[in-house]
Design an enzyme around this catalytic site. Structure first.
Site, PDB file in Angstrom:
ATOM      1  N   TYR A   1      18.000  29.086   8.441  1.00 52.92           N
ATOM      2  CA  TYR A   1      16.683  29.747   9.057  1.00 52.92           C
ATOM      3  C   TYR A   1      16.619  29.646  10.374  1.00 52.92           C
ATOM      4  O   TYR A   1      17.054  28.397  11.117  1.00 52.92           O
ATOM      5  CB  TYR A   1      15.417  29.186   8.517  1.00 52.92           C
ATOM      6  CG  TYR A   1      15.117  29.260   6.971  1.00 52.92           C
ATOM      7  CD1 TYR A   1      14.943  30.746   6.606  1.00 52.92           C
ATOM      8  CD2 TYR A   1      14.919  28.216   6.186  1.00 52.92           C
ATOM      9  CE1 TYR A   1      14.681  30.936   5.236  1.00 52.92           C
ATOM     10  CE2 TYR A   1      14.679  28.832   4.909  1.00 52.92           C
ATOM     11  CZ  TYR A   1      14.612  29.791   4.480  1.00 52.92           C
ATOM     12  OH  TYR A   1      14.512  30.260   3.078  1.00 52.92           O
TER      13      TYR A   1
ATOM     14  N   ARG B   1      -9.832  -0.035  15.181  1.00 48.00           N
ATOM     15  CA  ARG B   1      -9.882   0.732  14.054  1.00 48.00           C
ATOM     16  C   ARG B   1     -10.810   0.088  13.112  1.00 48.00           C
ATOM     17  O   ARG B   1     -11.765   0.872  12.829  1.00 48.00           O
ATOM     18  CB  ARG B   1      -8.496   0.648  13.534  1.00 48.00           C
ATOM     19  CG  ARG B   1      -8.221   1.643  12.191  1.00 48.00           C
ATOM     20  CD  ARG B   1      -6.793   1.674  11.877  1.00 48.00           C
ATOM     21  NE  ARG B   1      -6.250   0.486  11.187  1.00 48.00           N
ATOM     22  CZ  ARG B   1      -5.023   0.133  10.643  1.00 48.00           C
ATOM     23  NH1 ARG B   1      -4.142   1.151  10.760  1.00 48.00           N
ATOM     24  NH2 ARG B   1      -4.557  -1.035  10.393  1.00 48.00           N
TER      25      ARG B   1
ATOM     26  N   LYS C   1       0.944  -1.141   0.033  1.00 45.38           N
ATOM     27  CA  LYS C   1      -0.059   0.016   0.040  1.00 45.38           C
ATOM     28  C   LYS C   1       0.756   1.346   0.062  1.00 45.38           C
ATOM     29  O   LYS C   1       2.175   1.131  -0.027  1.00 45.38           O
ATOM     30  CB  LYS C   1      -1.039  -0.122   1.288  1.00 45.38           C
ATOM     31  CG  LYS C   1      -0.132   0.075   2.534  1.00 45.38           C
ATOM     32  CD  LYS C   1      -1.146  -0.251   3.599  1.00 45.38           C
ATOM     33  CE  LYS C   1      -0.242  -0.227   5.051  1.00 45.38           C
ATOM     34  NZ  LYS C   1      -0.731  -0.718   6.198  1.00 45.38           N
TER      35      LYS C   1
ATOM     36  N   MET D   1      13.674  23.964   2.522  1.00 45.56           N
ATOM     37  CA  MET D   1      12.685  23.343   1.838  1.00 45.56           C
ATOM     38  C   MET D   1      13.435  22.203   0.711  1.00 45.56           C
ATOM     39  O   MET D   1      12.940  21.099   0.449  1.00 45.56           O
ATOM     40  CB  MET D   1      11.659  24.337   0.840  1.00 45.56           C
ATOM     41  CG  MET D   1      10.709  23.487  -0.037  1.00 45.56           C
ATOM     42  SD  MET D   1       9.909  24.631  -0.972  1.00 45.56           S
ATOM     43  CE  MET D   1       8.775  25.666  -0.032  1.00 45.56           C
TER      44      MET D   1
HETATM   45  C1  LIG Z   1       0.041  -1.683   6.799  1.00 45.31           C
HETATM   46  C2  LIG Z   1      -0.667  -2.928   7.274  1.00 45.31           C
HETATM   47  C3  LIG Z   1       0.062  -4.117   7.633  1.00 45.31           C
HETATM   48  C4  LIG Z   1       1.678  -4.175   7.323  1.00 45.31           C
HETATM   49  O1  LIG Z   1       2.204  -3.722   8.388  1.00 45.31           O
HETATM   50  P1  LIG Z   1       3.748  -3.652   8.765  1.00 45.31           P
HETATM   51  O2  LIG Z   1       3.708  -3.063  10.107  1.00 45.31           O
HETATM   52  O3  LIG Z   1       4.184  -2.499   7.929  1.00 45.31           O
HETATM   53  O4  LIG Z   1       4.396  -4.936   8.802  1.00 45.31           O
HETATM   54  C5  LIG Z   1      -0.572  -5.490   7.991  1.00 45.31           C
HETATM   55  N1  LIG Z   1      -1.856  -5.593   7.877  1.00 45.31           N
HETATM   56  C6  LIG Z   1      -2.572  -4.563   7.812  1.00 45.31           C
HETATM   57  C7  LIG Z   1      -4.009  -4.427   7.977  1.00 45.31           C
HETATM   58  C8  LIG Z   1      -2.132  -3.105   7.432  1.00 45.31           C
HETATM   59  O5  LIG Z   1      -2.890  -2.001   7.369  1.00 45.31           O
END
Ligand SMILES: *Cc1c(COP(=O)(O)O)cnc(C)c1O
Length: 349
Positions: free
Chosen positions: A242, A111, A15, A290
Site C-alpha cells: 500500500y 493519576r 492486568k 491488515m
Molecule cells: C501496571 C502497574 C504496575 C506494573 O508496572 P511495570 O512497569 O509493568 O512493572 C505496578 N503498579 C501499578 C499501580 C500499575 O498500574
C-alpha cells in the site's frame, strides 16, 4: 520470583490479560513465585478466581461503583482505595467480611491516589474500622524508567515521610519493574520483608528501560511469529504494498508474511524494523497491511514459502520493534491476538 533480587513480597501484575500473555496461564506459571496477583478490574479478578486461583488478588483501581463491594468481599479480593469517596463508601457499607485495603497516595504521578495532606486522615478513618482487615500504604512512580530524572527520589521521599507519620512498622508497596531493576537507592525499602513490590513488564521479559545495557538480562516469554506465504522478486524501481512506500533500489527477494496489524503487529513500524527469518536477522519493508507484511529475503536465499518468521521473541526484542514503531513493548504485548508462549521460567533473570 527472583527472591535474590528483592526478598520482600511480590504482587505479580497480570492486568490486561497479563500484558497479552494470558492471565490464567501466567497466574498458574507464577503461583509458586508470586505472593499475589494484581489486576485492573473485577472482571479480570473473577476470571482468575473462576480458574481456581486462590492467592490474594489486588484490584489496582479499586471499585468503580459501590455495588462491586459485595462481590469483592465474597471473592476475598484486596482493593486499592485511591480517593476519599471510596473511603466514605467503604466505611458506610454493610459487608460480610472485612477487606484488605491498599491505600494509595498520590506522591507525584497525579493519576490515582490521595494527596499527602489528605492521606493521614483517610488512613486513620480506615484503620481499626470493622470493614477493614488490613491496610497497605502504596504509591506509584511516574518516572522510574527515566534514570536521569530525580522525580522518583522526590516521590519516594514524600511517601516515606508519610509512612513515618503513620507510626512504626507496617507494610508498604512502591516498586514497579523499573524501580526493582534500576533504582539501587530503593534497595533498603525492597529488602524490608514488609514491602510488596509490583513487578509487571519484567515478568514477561521486556525491559522497562530502553537503555538497559547495565541491567540484568531478561528472558522473553512471548514469541510472536508467523510464516512466509509468498516470495516476490522485485526489479530495481519496483515498489511494494500500500502506498508503494518502499521502492527497490536493486533487484530484491521479498517475503510476504502472514501477519499484520489485525494480528497485533504495529502498523506504525517502519522499513528497517528488525525481523528474523529462519533465525537470520533481516528487516521489514514498506507498509504493514491488515494481515500481511513484507520482509527482505535478499540476503537469506534459503528462506522460502513456509519459512518461520519471528516478529518478536528471543531473537528480535520487542523493545527494538517498539522503538521503530514509536511505542513501547507494553503496548505491543497487549495488542497481540495470537502468539506462542514459553512459561518455563517467566522471571528468568
Ligand atoms: C501496571 C502497574 C504496575 C506494573 O508496572 P511495570 O512497569 O509493568 O512493572 C505496578 N503498579 C501499578 C499501580 C500499575 O498500574
Amino acid at each position: 520470583m527472583a527472591k535474590t533480587l528483592w526478598p520482600g513480597k511480590a504482587m505479580a501484575v497480570i492486568k490486561a490479560n497479563a500484558y497479552g500473555h494470558g492471565a490464567v496461564h501466567c497466574a498458574r506459571a507464577l503461583c509458586n513465585e508470586a505472593d499475589g496477583f494484581a489486576v485492573s478490574s473485577l472482571e479480570e479478578a473473577m476470571q482468575l478466581r473462576d480458574a481456581g486461583i486462590a492467592q490474594p488478588i489486588l484490584l489496582l483501581e479499586g471499585f468503580f461503583a459501590e455495588g462491586e463491594l459485595q462481590c469483592i468481599a465474597e471473592q476475598d479480593l484486596s482493593l486499592v482505595v485511591h480517593a476519599q469517596w471510596q473511603v466514605d463508601v467503604l466505611l458506610a457499607a454493610t459487608l460480610p467480611c472485612a477487606l484488605h485495603v491498599w491505600l494509595k497516595m498520590d506522591s507525584g504521578m497525579h493519576r490515582l491516589g490521595l494527596l499527602p495532606k489528605d492521606y493521614q486522615h483517610a488512613y486513620r478513618q480506615l484503620s481499626g474500622h470493622k470493614n477493614v482487615a488490613s491496610i497497605v500504604p502504596m504509591t506509584h512512580l511516574a518516572n522510574a524508567d527515566n534514570l536521569d530524572s530525580d522525580h522518583s527520589t522526590q516521590q519516594v521521599a514524600l511517601f516515606q515521610a508519610s509512612l513515618a507519620e503513620l507510626g512504626p512498622c507496617h507494610s508498604s508497596s512502591l516498586a514497579n519493574s523499573a524501580a526493582l531493576l534500576a533504582w539501587p537507592q530503593l534497595q533498603p525499602m525492597l529488602h524490608n520483608q514488609q514491602h510488596w513490590s509490583r513487578p509487571g513488564i519484567m515478568l514477561y521479559g521486556a525491559h522497562p528501560i530502553l537503555d538497559a545495557r547495565q541491567l540484568p538480562v531478561l528472558e522473553p516469554v512471548m514469541q510472536f511469529s508467523s510464516r512466509i506465504i509468498a516470495v516476490r522478486h522485485l526489479e530495481k524501481g519496483d515498489a511494494i504494498g500500500y502506498g508503494s512506500l518502499y521502492k527497490a533500489e536493486q533487484a530484491m527477494r521479498v517475503g510476504v508474511v502472514a501477519c499484520g496489524y489485525a494480528d497485533g503487529y504495529p502498523r506504525s513500524a517502519k522499513t528497517g524494523t528488525p525481523i528474523a527469518v529462519d533465525g537470520h536477522m533481516t528487516q521489514l519493508l514498506g507498509r504493514v497491511s491488515m494481515d500481511m507484511l513484507y520482509v527482505d529475503l535478499t540476503a537469506i536465499p534459503l528462506a522460502d514459502i513456509h519459512s518461520h518468521v519471528e516478529l518478536w521473541g528471543k531473537q528480535v526484542s520487542a523493545n527494538s520493534v517498539a522503538q521503530s514503531a514509536g511505542t513501547i513493548a507494553y503496548e505491543l504485548f497487549c495488542n497481540v491476538k495470537r502468539a506462542h508462549f514459553d512459561y518455563f521460567d517467566p522471571a528468568n533473570i
